[in-house]
Write a protein that holds these residues in place. Structure first.
Motif, PDB file in Angstrom:
ATOM      1  N   THR A 158      15.894 -41.210 -20.723  1.00  0.00           N
ATOM      2  CA  THR A 158      16.766 -42.605 -21.257  1.00  0.00           C
ATOM      3  C   THR A 158      18.129 -42.131 -21.673  1.00  0.00           C
ATOM      4  OG1 THR A 158      14.708 -43.252 -22.403  1.00  0.00           O
ATOM      5  CG2 THR A 158      16.589 -44.338 -23.099  1.00  0.00           C
ATOM      6  N   ALA A 159      18.283 -40.902 -22.072  1.00  0.00           N
ATOM      7  CA  ALA A 159      19.511 -40.417 -22.249  1.00  0.00           C
ATOM      8  C   ALA A 159      19.448 -38.796 -22.133  1.00  0.00           C
ATOM      9  CB  ALA A 159      19.943 -41.049 -23.627  1.00  0.00           C
ATOM     10  N   GLY A 160      20.755 -38.267 -22.126  1.00  0.00           N
ATOM     11  CA  GLY A 160      20.847 -36.716 -21.878  1.00  0.00           C
ATOM     12  C   GLY A 160      21.003 -36.386 -20.504  1.00  0.00           C
ATOM     13  N   SER A 161      20.997 -35.009 -20.420  1.00  0.00           N
ATOM     14  CA  SER A 161      21.304 -34.404 -19.157  1.00  0.00           C
ATOM     15  C   SER A 161      20.167 -33.603 -18.770  1.00  0.00           C
ATOM     16  CB  SER A 161      22.571 -33.541 -19.330  1.00  0.00           C
ATOM     17  OG  SER A 161      22.887 -32.678 -18.436  1.00  0.00           O
ATOM     18  N   VAL A 162      19.666 -33.387 -17.593  1.00  0.00           N
ATOM     19  CA  VAL A 162      18.765 -32.581 -16.870  1.00  0.00           C
ATOM     20  C   VAL A 162      19.365 -32.097 -15.736  1.00  0.00           C
ATOM     21  CG1 VAL A 162      16.533 -32.342 -16.109  1.00  0.00           C
ATOM     22  CG2 VAL A 162      16.884 -33.910 -17.947  1.00  0.00           C
ATOM     23  N   ARG A 163      19.691 -30.664 -15.803  1.00  0.00           N
ATOM     24  CA  ARG A 163      20.320 -30.207 -14.368  1.00  0.00           C
ATOM     25  C   ARG A 163      19.294 -29.249 -13.950  1.00  0.00           C
ATOM     26  NH1 ARG A 163      25.858 -30.881 -14.119  1.00  0.00           N
ATOM     27  NH2 ARG A 163      25.993 -29.462 -12.301  1.00  0.00           N
ATOM     28  N   VAL A 164      18.790 -29.402 -12.700  1.00  0.00           N
ATOM     29  CA  VAL A 164      17.800 -28.569 -12.196  1.00  0.00           C
ATOM     30  C   VAL A 164      18.383 -27.965 -10.742  1.00  0.00           C
ATOM     31  CG1 VAL A 164      15.665 -28.609 -10.668  1.00  0.00           C
ATOM     32  CG2 VAL A 164      15.843 -30.161 -12.722  1.00  0.00           C
ATOM     33  N   LEU A 165      18.489 -26.566 -10.879  1.00  0.00           N
ATOM     34  CA  LEU A 165      19.260 -25.795  -9.861  1.00  0.00           C
ATOM     35  C   LEU A 165      20.634 -26.421  -9.616  1.00  0.00           C
ATOM     36  CD1 LEU A 165      16.230 -25.967  -7.261  1.00  0.00           C
ATOM     37  CD2 LEU A 165      16.883 -23.880  -8.818  1.00  0.00           C
ATOM     38  N   GLY A 166      21.208 -26.700 -10.559  1.00  0.00           N
ATOM     39  CA  GLY A 166      22.742 -26.788 -10.624  1.00  0.00           C
ATOM     40  C   GLY A 166      23.067 -28.446 -10.469  1.00  0.00           C
ATOM     41  N   THR A 167      21.927 -29.450 -10.019  1.00  0.00           N
ATOM     42  CA  THR A 167      22.008 -30.817  -9.767  1.00  0.00           C
ATOM     43  C   THR A 167      21.670 -31.630 -11.267  1.00  0.00           C
ATOM     44  OG1 THR A 167      21.501 -30.265  -7.537  1.00  0.00           O
ATOM     45  CG2 THR A 167      21.401 -32.659  -8.102  1.00  0.00           C
ATOM     46  N   GLU A 168      22.535 -32.477 -11.402  1.00  0.00           N
ATOM     47  CA  GLU A 168      22.379 -33.301 -12.636  1.00  0.00           C
ATOM     48  C   GLU A 168      21.383 -34.388 -12.084  1.00  0.00           C
ATOM     49  OE1 GLU A 168      22.928 -33.729 -16.048  1.00  0.00           O
ATOM     50  OE2 GLU A 168      21.355 -35.408 -15.645  1.00  0.00           O
ATOM     51  N   VAL A 197      16.076 -32.281  -4.520  1.00  0.00           N
ATOM     52  CA  VAL A 197      15.853 -31.231  -5.610  1.00  0.00           C
ATOM     53  C   VAL A 197      14.266 -31.185  -5.704  1.00  0.00           C
ATOM     54  CG1 VAL A 197      16.206 -31.164  -8.319  1.00  0.00           C
ATOM     55  CG2 VAL A 197      17.829 -32.249  -6.682  1.00  0.00           C
ATOM     56  N   ARG A 198      13.585 -32.142  -5.619  1.00  0.00           N
ATOM     57  CA  ARG A 198      12.212 -31.763  -5.818  1.00  0.00           C
ATOM     58  C   ARG A 198      11.486 -31.142  -4.808  1.00  0.00           C
ATOM     59  NH1 ARG A 198      10.706 -38.022  -6.217  1.00  0.00           N
ATOM     60  NH2 ARG A 198      10.691 -38.290  -8.542  1.00  0.00           N
ATOM     61  N   GLN A 199      12.014 -30.923  -3.776  1.00  0.00           N
ATOM     62  CA  GLN A 199      11.600 -29.970  -2.497  1.00  0.00           C
ATOM     63  C   GLN A 199      11.599 -28.527  -3.170  1.00  0.00           C
ATOM     64  OE1 GLN A 199      14.090 -30.837   0.949  1.00  0.00           O
ATOM     65  NE2 GLN A 199      14.232 -28.636   1.170  1.00  0.00           N
ATOM     66  N   HIS A 200      12.155 -28.149  -3.985  1.00  0.00           N
ATOM     67  CA  HIS A 200      12.537 -26.764  -4.738  1.00  0.00           C
ATOM     68  C   HIS A 200      11.718 -26.596  -5.835  1.00  0.00           C
ATOM     69  CE1 HIS A 200      15.692 -26.216  -1.858  1.00  0.00           C
ATOM     70  NE2 HIS A 200      16.263 -27.285  -2.159  1.00  0.00           N
ATOM     71  N   VAL A 201      10.751 -27.723  -6.346  1.00  0.00           N
ATOM     72  CA  VAL A 201      10.194 -27.570  -7.558  1.00  0.00           C
ATOM     73  C   VAL A 201       8.641 -27.963  -6.977  1.00  0.00           C
ATOM     74  CG1 VAL A 201      10.005 -28.605  -9.783  1.00  0.00           C
ATOM     75  CG2 VAL A 201      12.199 -28.674  -8.748  1.00  0.00           C
ATOM     76  N   GLY A 202       7.808 -26.908  -7.451  1.00  0.00           N
ATOM     77  CA  GLY A 202       6.377 -27.061  -7.444  1.00  0.00           C
ATOM     78  C   GLY A 202       5.779 -27.594  -8.708  1.00  0.00           C
ATOM     79  N   MET A 203       4.776 -28.556  -8.483  1.00  0.00           N
ATOM     80  CA  MET A 203       4.341 -28.984  -9.816  1.00  0.00           C
ATOM     81  C   MET A 203       2.721 -28.849  -9.636  1.00  0.00           C
ATOM     82  SD  MET A 203       5.370 -31.862 -12.560  1.00  0.00           S
ATOM     83  CE  MET A 203       4.107 -32.233 -13.914  1.00  0.00           C
ATOM     84  N   MET A 240       5.857 -24.528  -0.332  1.00  0.00           N
ATOM     85  CA  MET A 240       7.216 -25.230  -0.066  1.00  0.00           C
ATOM     86  C   MET A 240       8.330 -24.118  -0.761  1.00  0.00           C
ATOM     87  SD  MET A 240       6.380 -28.060   0.883  1.00  0.00           S
ATOM     88  CE  MET A 240       7.799 -29.260   0.794  1.00  0.00           C
ATOM     89  N   ASP A 241       7.896 -22.853  -0.779  1.00  0.00           N
ATOM     90  CA  ASP A 241       8.918 -21.988  -1.281  1.00  0.00           C
ATOM     91  C   ASP A 241       9.760 -22.212  -2.379  1.00  0.00           C
ATOM     92  OD1 ASP A 241       8.355 -20.394   0.856  1.00  0.00           O
ATOM     93  OD2 ASP A 241       9.962 -21.378   2.242  1.00  0.00           O
ATOM     94  N   PRO A 242       9.115 -22.906  -3.562  1.00  0.00           N
ATOM     95  CA  PRO A 242       9.639 -23.328  -4.497  1.00  0.00           C
ATOM     96  C   PRO A 242      10.537 -22.454  -5.394  1.00  0.00           C
ATOM     97  CG  PRO A 242       7.586 -22.897  -5.059  1.00  0.00           C
ATOM     98  CD  PRO A 242       7.726 -22.708  -3.859  1.00  0.00           C
ATOM     99  N   ALA A 243      11.799 -23.088  -6.278  1.00  0.00           N
ATOM    100  CA  ALA A 243      12.510 -22.283  -6.761  1.00  0.00           C
ATOM    101  C   ALA A 243      11.925 -22.013  -8.283  1.00  0.00           C
ATOM    102  CB  ALA A 243      13.986 -22.409  -6.779  1.00  0.00           C
ATOM    103  N   LEU A 244      11.329 -23.023  -8.498  1.00  0.00           N
ATOM    104  CA  LEU A 244      10.837 -23.364  -9.848  1.00  0.00           C
ATOM    105  C   LEU A 244       9.164 -23.943  -9.850  1.00  0.00           C
ATOM    106  CD1 LEU A 244      11.123 -24.049 -12.995  1.00  0.00           C
ATOM    107  CD2 LEU A 244      12.261 -26.339 -12.327  1.00  0.00           C
ATOM    108  N   MET A 245       8.294 -23.644 -10.552  1.00  0.00           N
ATOM    109  CA  MET A 245       7.179 -24.042 -10.820  1.00  0.00           C
ATOM    110  C   MET A 245       6.760 -24.626 -12.296  1.00  0.00           C
ATOM    111  SD  MET A 245       5.029 -23.629  -8.040  1.00  0.00           S
ATOM    112  CE  MET A 245       3.384 -23.700  -8.365  1.00  0.00           C
ATOM    113  N   LEU A 246       6.284 -25.904 -12.178  1.00  0.00           N
ATOM    114  CA  LEU A 246       5.872 -26.703 -13.300  1.00  0.00           C
ATOM    115  C   LEU A 246       4.456 -26.802 -13.415  1.00  0.00           C
ATOM    116  CD1 LEU A 246       8.416 -29.479 -13.091  1.00  0.00           C
ATOM    117  CD2 LEU A 246       8.728 -27.398 -14.229  1.00  0.00           C
ATOM    118  N   PHE A 247       3.908 -26.260 -14.506  1.00  0.00           N
ATOM    119  CA  PHE A 247       2.495 -26.422 -14.629  1.00  0.00           C
ATOM    120  C   PHE A 247       2.241 -27.359 -15.969  1.00  0.00           C
ATOM    121  CE2 PHE A 247       2.945 -22.306 -12.374  1.00  0.00           C
ATOM    122  CZ  PHE A 247       1.800 -22.148 -11.732  1.00  0.00           C
TER     123      PHE A 247
END
Ligand code: ADP
Ligand code: MG
Length: 243
Positions: free
Chosen positions: A57-67, A78-84, A156-163
Motif C-alpha cells: 500500500t505504501a513504502g519501498s521494497v527493493r529486490v536486487l536493486g529494483t524498486e 525480478v521474480r525469476q531471481h526469487v524462489g519461493m 531457476m538459479d535464484p539469488a534469494l529464497m523465500l520460505f
C-alpha cells in the motif's frame, strides 16, 4: 555490498485493515533471516510483498536493486531471481518430479530440454531425490514433496529464497529432512528469508531473527539474542508459548 532486499516503511492494508504497519528490513547477500511471530502478525504478507504476490500500500521494497513497487517494473524479471517455497508444496500433481523442476526453466529461462533436465537432476541430487525424478508427487511423502519444491525453486538459479513455514504442513517425523536441506542451502551461502516456528533451526541457522507482532517488527537481532535473551516482553511471551 548491495543489499539483496531493502524494505523501507512498508505498509499493507486489506480494505480498512492495516496488516503491515511500517516494516523496515534489509537482507545482505548470503544472509539468512528467520522471521518469527504469532499467527496473524503479518509474516506471510511481508514475504508476499517481496515477490509481489501482494502489492504494498505504501513504502519501498527493493529486490536486487529494483524498486518493485514502481508501477512500471518488469516484475517477472525480478521474480525469476526469487524462489519461493510455501507451506503447501504447490507441485503440479499431473507431472513427474523432473517435469515439475523443468517447466519454469524452459518457459522463463528458455533453457533447452536437455539443459533444464541436467540442472533439475543436479538440484534433485542436492535435496537427495535424484532417484525419484520419474515419480509423481502423489507417490512421494510430504517431506519429499517439499524437497522437490525446493529443488524446483533452486533450478531457476535464484539469488534469494523465500520460505513460508515450509515444514508446518508436515508430519513431525518428516520435518528434519526438509530443515536439513535448508540448512545446507544456508551453509552454501544462499540468501534466505525464512518464516518458521522451528526455533531450534532459527537459532542454529539464522544470522538474524526478526520477531513480528501486530504488523511491525518488534525486535530483531542475532538469533541467540532474540531467541535466547529477548528484550521485549511480547517476544518472551511468544517464545514461552512455542518453545
Ligand atoms: P501470518 O503469516 O503472520 O500468520 P498473515 O500475513 O498471513 O499473517 O496475515 C496478517 C493479517 O492479514 C491476518 O489478520 C490476515 O487475516 C490478514 N490477511 C492476509 N491476507 C489477506 C487477504 N488476502 N485479505 C484480507 N486479509 C488478509
Ligand atoms: Mg503465515
Amino acid at each position: 555490498m548491495n543489499a539483496v532486499v531493502e524494505i523501507t516503511d512498508l505498509h499493507k492494508s486489506f480494505g480498512p485493515r492495516e496488516v503491515l504497519r511500517g516494516v523496515d528490513l534489509t537482507v545482505a547477500p548470503g544472509e539468512v533471516v528467520c522471521v518469527i511471530g504469532p499467527s496473524g502478525s503479518g509474516k506471510s504478507t511481508l514475504l508476499r510483498c517481496v515477490n509481489q504476490l501482494e502489492h504494498a500500500t505504501a513504502g519501498s521494497v527493493r529486490v536486487l536493486g529494483t524498486e518493485i513497487n514502481d508501477p512500471d517494473v518488469d516484475i517477472d524479471a525480478v521474480r525469476q531471481h526469487v524462489g519461493m517455497v510455501f507451506q503447501s508444496f504447490n507441485l503440479f500433481t499431473h507431472q513427474t518430479v523432473l517435469e515439475n523442476c523443468t517447466v519454469a526453466q524452459r518457459k522463463v529461462l528458455r533453457r533447452s530440454k536437455a539443459e533444464a533436465e541436467k540442472v533439475a537432476l543436479e538440484n534433485l541430487a542436492r535435496v537427495g531425490l535424484a532417484d525419484r525424478a520419474g515419480a509423481t508427487p502423489s507417490q512421494l511423502s510430504g517431506g519429499q514433496q517439499q524437497r522437490v519444491a525446493i529443488a524446483r525453486a533452486l533450478s531457476m538459479d535464484p539469488a534469494l529464497m523465500l520460505f513460508d513455514e515450509p515444514t508446518s504442513a508436515l508430519d513431525p517425523e518428516l520435518v528434519g529432512e526438509v530443515l536439513a536441506v535448508m540448512r545446507e542451502l544456508a551453509e552454501g551461502g544462499m540468501t534466505m528469508i525464512v518464516v518458521t516456528h522451528e526455533m531450534a533451526f532459527a537459532r542454529d541457522v539464522a544470522d538474524r531473527v526478526v520477531f513480528m507482532d501486530g504488523g511491525t517488527i518488534l525486535e530483531e537481532g542475532p538469533a541467540d539474542q532474540v531467541i535466547g535473551t529477548p528484550r521485549e516482553p511480547r517476544t518472551r511471551e511468544f517464545l514461552d508459548r512455542v518453545l
